[in-house]
Design a protein around this motif. Structure first.
Motif, PDB file in Angstrom:
ATOM      1  N   ALA A  53     -30.701 -61.491 -78.407  1.00  0.00           N
ATOM      2  CA  ALA A  53     -31.819 -61.527 -77.042  1.00  0.00           C
ATOM      3  C   ALA A  53     -32.192 -60.827 -78.513  1.00  0.00           C
ATOM      4  O   ALA A  53     -34.029 -60.927 -78.482  1.00  0.00           O
ATOM      5  CB  ALA A  53     -30.712 -61.352 -75.945  1.00  0.00           C
ATOM      6  N   ALA A  54     -31.559 -59.808 -78.837  1.00  0.00           N
ATOM      7  CA  ALA A  54     -32.811 -58.870 -78.874  1.00  0.00           C
ATOM      8  C   ALA A  54     -33.245 -59.609 -80.792  1.00  0.00           C
ATOM      9  O   ALA A  54     -34.460 -58.923 -80.770  1.00  0.00           O
ATOM     10  CB  ALA A  54     -31.931 -57.909 -79.631  1.00  0.00           C
ATOM     11  N   ALA A  55     -32.756 -60.020 -81.792  1.00  0.00           N
ATOM     12  CA  ALA A  55     -33.449 -60.812 -82.228  1.00  0.00           C
ATOM     13  C   ALA A  55     -34.423 -61.677 -82.468  1.00  0.00           C
ATOM     14  O   ALA A  55     -35.719 -61.339 -82.744  1.00  0.00           O
ATOM     15  CB  ALA A  55     -31.982 -61.912 -83.150  1.00  0.00           C
ATOM     16  N   VAL A  56     -34.537 -61.969 -81.006  1.00  0.00           N
ATOM     17  CA  VAL A  56     -35.508 -63.049 -80.226  1.00  0.00           C
ATOM     18  C   VAL A  56     -36.935 -62.090 -80.281  1.00  0.00           C
ATOM     19  O   VAL A  56     -38.004 -62.526 -80.038  1.00  0.00           O
ATOM     20  CB  VAL A  56     -35.120 -63.599 -79.576  1.00  0.00           C
ATOM     21  N   LEU A  57     -36.491 -61.061 -79.278  1.00  0.00           N
ATOM     22  CA  LEU A  57     -37.047 -60.078 -79.319  1.00  0.00           C
ATOM     23  C   LEU A  57     -38.072 -59.448 -80.053  1.00  0.00           C
ATOM     24  O   LEU A  57     -39.475 -59.650 -80.231  1.00  0.00           O
ATOM     25  CB  LEU A  57     -37.097 -59.066 -77.926  1.00  0.00           C
ATOM     26  N   LEU A  58     -37.591 -58.710 -81.238  1.00  0.00           N
ATOM     27  CA  LEU A  58     -37.974 -58.489 -82.506  1.00  0.00           C
ATOM     28  C   LEU A  58     -38.629 -59.136 -83.554  1.00  0.00           C
ATOM     29  O   LEU A  58     -39.425 -59.092 -83.605  1.00  0.00           O
ATOM     30  CB  LEU A  58     -36.504 -57.444 -82.860  1.00  0.00           C
ATOM     31  N   THR A  59     -38.533 -60.484 -83.478  1.00  0.00           N
ATOM     32  CA  THR A  59     -39.023 -61.492 -84.170  1.00  0.00           C
ATOM     33  C   THR A  59     -40.364 -61.656 -83.403  1.00  0.00           C
ATOM     34  O   THR A  59     -41.249 -61.731 -84.402  1.00  0.00           O
ATOM     35  CB  THR A  59     -38.002 -63.048 -83.595  1.00  0.00           C
ATOM     36  N   VAL A  60     -40.161 -61.768 -81.812  1.00  0.00           N
ATOM     37  CA  VAL A  60     -41.213 -62.051 -81.437  1.00  0.00           C
ATOM     38  C   VAL A  60     -42.807 -60.973 -81.973  1.00  0.00           C
ATOM     39  O   VAL A  60     -44.173 -61.523 -81.617  1.00  0.00           O
ATOM     40  CB  VAL A  60     -41.303 -62.086 -80.093  1.00  0.00           C
ATOM     41  N   GLY A  61     -42.193 -59.800 -81.618  1.00  0.00           N
ATOM     42  CA  GLY A  61     -43.034 -58.387 -81.844  1.00  0.00           C
ATOM     43  C   GLY A  61     -43.967 -59.239 -83.283  1.00  0.00           C
ATOM     44  O   GLY A  61     -44.829 -58.414 -83.650  1.00  0.00           O
ATOM     45  N   GLU A  62     -42.365 -58.837 -84.318  1.00  0.00           N
ATOM     46  CA  GLU A  62     -43.172 -58.992 -85.757  1.00  0.00           C
ATOM     47  C   GLU A  62     -44.231 -60.314 -86.113  1.00  0.00           C
ATOM     48  O   GLU A  62     -45.215 -59.379 -86.224  1.00  0.00           O
ATOM     49  CB  GLU A  62     -41.443 -59.656 -86.412  1.00  0.00           C
ATOM     50  N   ILE A  63     -43.619 -61.639 -84.692  1.00  0.00           N
ATOM     51  CA  ILE A  63     -45.213 -62.794 -85.420  1.00  0.00           C
ATOM     52  C   ILE A  63     -46.462 -62.119 -84.727  1.00  0.00           C
ATOM     53  O   ILE A  63     -47.614 -62.372 -85.228  1.00  0.00           O
ATOM     54  CB  ILE A  63     -44.396 -64.073 -84.897  1.00  0.00           C
ATOM     55  N   VAL A  64     -46.312 -60.801 -83.279  1.00  0.00           N
ATOM     56  CA  VAL A  64     -47.300 -60.894 -82.617  1.00  0.00           C
ATOM     57  C   VAL A  64     -48.151 -59.605 -83.518  1.00  0.00           C
ATOM     58  O   VAL A  64     -49.875 -59.869 -83.735  1.00  0.00           O
ATOM     59  CB  VAL A  64     -46.994 -60.641 -81.578  1.00  0.00           C
ATOM     60  N   SER A  65     -47.218 -59.005 -84.465  1.00  0.00           N
ATOM     61  CA  SER A  65     -47.915 -57.515 -84.869  1.00  0.00           C
ATOM     62  C   SER A  65     -48.539 -57.582 -86.114  1.00  0.00           C
ATOM     63  O   SER A  65     -49.539 -57.159 -86.191  1.00  0.00           O
ATOM     64  CB  SER A  65     -47.500 -56.907 -84.218  1.00  0.00           C
ATOM     65  N   VAL A  66     -47.497 -58.549 -87.058  1.00  0.00           N
ATOM     66  CA  VAL A  66     -47.455 -58.173 -88.633  1.00  0.00           C
ATOM     67  C   VAL A  66     -49.098 -58.880 -89.004  1.00  0.00           C
ATOM     68  O   VAL A  66     -50.351 -58.034 -89.713  1.00  0.00           O
ATOM     69  CB  VAL A  66     -46.792 -59.677 -89.272  1.00  0.00           C
ATOM     70  N   PRO A  67     -49.985 -60.089 -88.551  1.00  0.00           N
ATOM     71  CA  PRO A  67     -50.780 -60.548 -89.566  1.00  0.00           C
ATOM     72  C   PRO A  67     -52.206 -59.687 -88.773  1.00  0.00           C
ATOM     73  O   PRO A  67     -53.557 -59.067 -89.463  1.00  0.00           O
ATOM     74  CB  PRO A  67     -51.485 -61.871 -88.011  1.00  0.00           C
ATOM     75  N   VAL A  68     -52.104 -58.896 -87.270  1.00  0.00           N
ATOM     76  CA  VAL A  68     -53.591 -57.785 -87.475  1.00  0.00           C
ATOM     77  C   VAL A  68     -52.988 -56.787 -87.880  1.00  0.00           C
ATOM     78  O   VAL A  68     -54.088 -56.103 -88.457  1.00  0.00           O
ATOM     79  CB  VAL A  68     -52.944 -56.931 -85.265  1.00  0.00           C
ATOM     80  N   ARG A  69     -51.952 -56.160 -88.522  1.00  0.00           N
ATOM     81  CA  ARG A  69     -52.212 -55.467 -89.008  1.00  0.00           C
ATOM     82  C   ARG A  69     -52.310 -55.289 -90.738  1.00  0.00           C
ATOM     83  O   ARG A  69     -52.829 -54.111 -91.086  1.00  0.00           O
ATOM     84  CB  ARG A  69     -50.495 -54.474 -89.153  1.00  0.00           C
ATOM     85  N   GLN A  70     -52.216 -56.316 -90.766  1.00  0.00           N
ATOM     86  CA  GLN A  70     -52.163 -56.881 -91.860  1.00  0.00           C
ATOM     87  C   GLN A  70     -54.578 -57.115 -92.281  1.00  0.00           C
ATOM     88  O   GLN A  70     -54.720 -56.323 -93.286  1.00  0.00           O
ATOM     89  CB  GLN A  70     -51.976 -57.974 -93.035  1.00  0.00           C
TER      90      GLN A  70
END
Length: 436
Positions: free
Chosen positions: A339-356
């Protein structure tokens, strides 16, 4: 603006933000980049394994450190050369060099010639050629993108990276035994094709300054010293390094903790089918869940999150990402870890394009490749911190490590908050100048 005009503007914006509407260089770069990453993920670990088989793990580790150090140096050199001579020549030269070294690596591991020394030398040269071209390729994507379409560009690029990682790891794992020569030969052929594509279709995109750039070692040093004095960029680098240090824990402290502490348990029990996992197995499951979700969801995320503001995506994504890693640091329950893997993956998907996209918006256009080369250090710093955390974890309890991740996340959030303020101020200044 009337309702009809507003609707038309919205429709025009949606039309603009499609893959087909992107600059041809970006579309080509996404395809070529997928092949390059596929080959890197597939072959670089196999070359390390091959050297370990020839010389032993200790010597292979030292040789790999030499390769990594040479790659960093080539990355900085490529950043300077691309600012002086343009993106296209450096990209073509780097890819052609990778083609030659892959072909020679195949020859050095063939029935006609077998040389461990040549394998190491060519492995080092191949890494240098690839890293030489990386800053130019990254800067080129910024050159021909806009603030409006950069989130889409980086979303697709991030999806491509994860797809290449998944496919490359599977191919390398299944084909290494008995097919090493064929893998190297295939890599040389694919690199030759990508070299031809770049030579024929990719155009130069470096901003024209009207004067030739200074060349030579002294000019390169001056250029990177100017980058090092850019406090806004240093904040970006620090924030990215903090995120990278947490992200790489899965291969360091968290991996060690799970192998040592995770009790064997049944993860799936459906009728006659059951899946028992230990620490090593659950580590593989978590990695697979992360990679599979990124590949499956990231393109849909652009549509689903289209109406969510950048600040919300950035802050929320980093927060969820860090919370996921905090759970990984302490939990020994298989379902909770997944469940934590799903959670952190969603966070990764959401934030990475904005940071780049934020990085692309704030760096100096006339020195983009130097900035991109320097920015790559965030991964190296993250690796160093992650390695140190293995030692730290021997003395600090799991809860302490989890709180350490939280501290890194809060620090990154504060840095990105200040960076968003800088971008807003610059945009306001630009608008005032245009209005005047």
């Amino acid at each position: 603006m009337s309702t009809a005009e507003a609707k038309k503007a919205t429709d025009d914006e949606r039309t603009a933000l499609t893959l087909r509407s992107l600059h041809p260089n970006i579309r080509l770069r996404l395809g070529v980049g997928f092949v390059q990453r596929l080959l890197s993920v597939m072959l670089m670990p196999l070359l390390v394994i091959h050297l370990a088989g020839l010389y032993g793990a200790a010597v292979a580790g030292a040789l790999t450190v030499c390769v990594a150090a040479a790659g960093i140096a080539a990355n900085f050199l490529g950043g300077h050369l691309a600012d002086v001579h343009g993106r296209r020549p450096v990209m073509v030269a780097g890819e052609f060099g990778a083609t030659l070294t892959f072909a020679l690596l195949a020859l050095a591991n063939s029935p006609w010639w077998s040389s461990g020394t040549a394998t190491f030398g060519l492995f080092l040269l191949n890494t240098c050629c690839s890293q030489l071209a990386t800053p130019a390729a990254d800067a080129m994507m910024v050159d021909v993108s806009t603030p409006e379409n950069r989130p889409l560009v980086y979303t697709i690029n991030y999806w491509s990276i994860n797809l290449a990682f998944t496919v490359g790891a599977l191919l390398g794992g299944f084909l290494y035994d008995g097919h090493f020569l064929q893998l190297l030969t295939g890599a040389a052929v694919l690199c030759l094709l990508t070299t031809a594509v770049m030579w024929r279709w990719i155009s130069e995109t470096a901003p024209s300054t009207g004067a030739p750039g200074a060349s030579g070692p002294a000019a390169m040093v001056r250029g990177y010293l100017a980058v090092a004095r850019d406090r806004v960029f240093l904040r970006q680098l620090a924030a990215a390094a903090l995120i990278a240090a947490v992200e790489m824990q899965i291969g360091y402290y968290i991996a060690v903790r799970l192998v040592d502490e995770f009790p064997r348990q049944t993860l799936l029990d459906v009728g006659p089918f059951g899946l028992d996992v230990d620490g090593t197995a659950i580590l593989g499951v978590l990695r697979a869940v992360n990679a599979a979700l990124v590949v499956a969801l990231i393109l849909a995320a652009k549509t689903l999150l289209g109406r969510v503001g950048e600040r919300t995506r950035l802050y929320g994504g980093i927060t969820v990402f860090i919370v996921g890693y905090m759970i990984w640091a302490v939990s020994n329950s298989g379902p909770v870890l997944i469940a934590a893997a799903v959670l952190l993956t969603v966070g990764e998907i959401v934030s990475v394009p904005v940071r780049q996209a934020l990085l692309a918006d704030l760096i100096d256009p006339e020195a983009r490749t130097k900035y991109m080369a320097a920015y790559a250090l965030n991964a190296r710093v993250g690796l160093l911190v992650a390695a140190l955390c293995v030692t730290l974890g021997a003395f600090v309890p799991a809860v302490g490590m989890s709180l350490l991740y939280a501290t890194a996340g809060v620090a990154a959030l504060l840095l990105y908050r200040s960076l968003l303020g800088v971008r807003t101020a610059r945009e306001a200044e630009t608008n005032l100048v245009k209005a005047a």
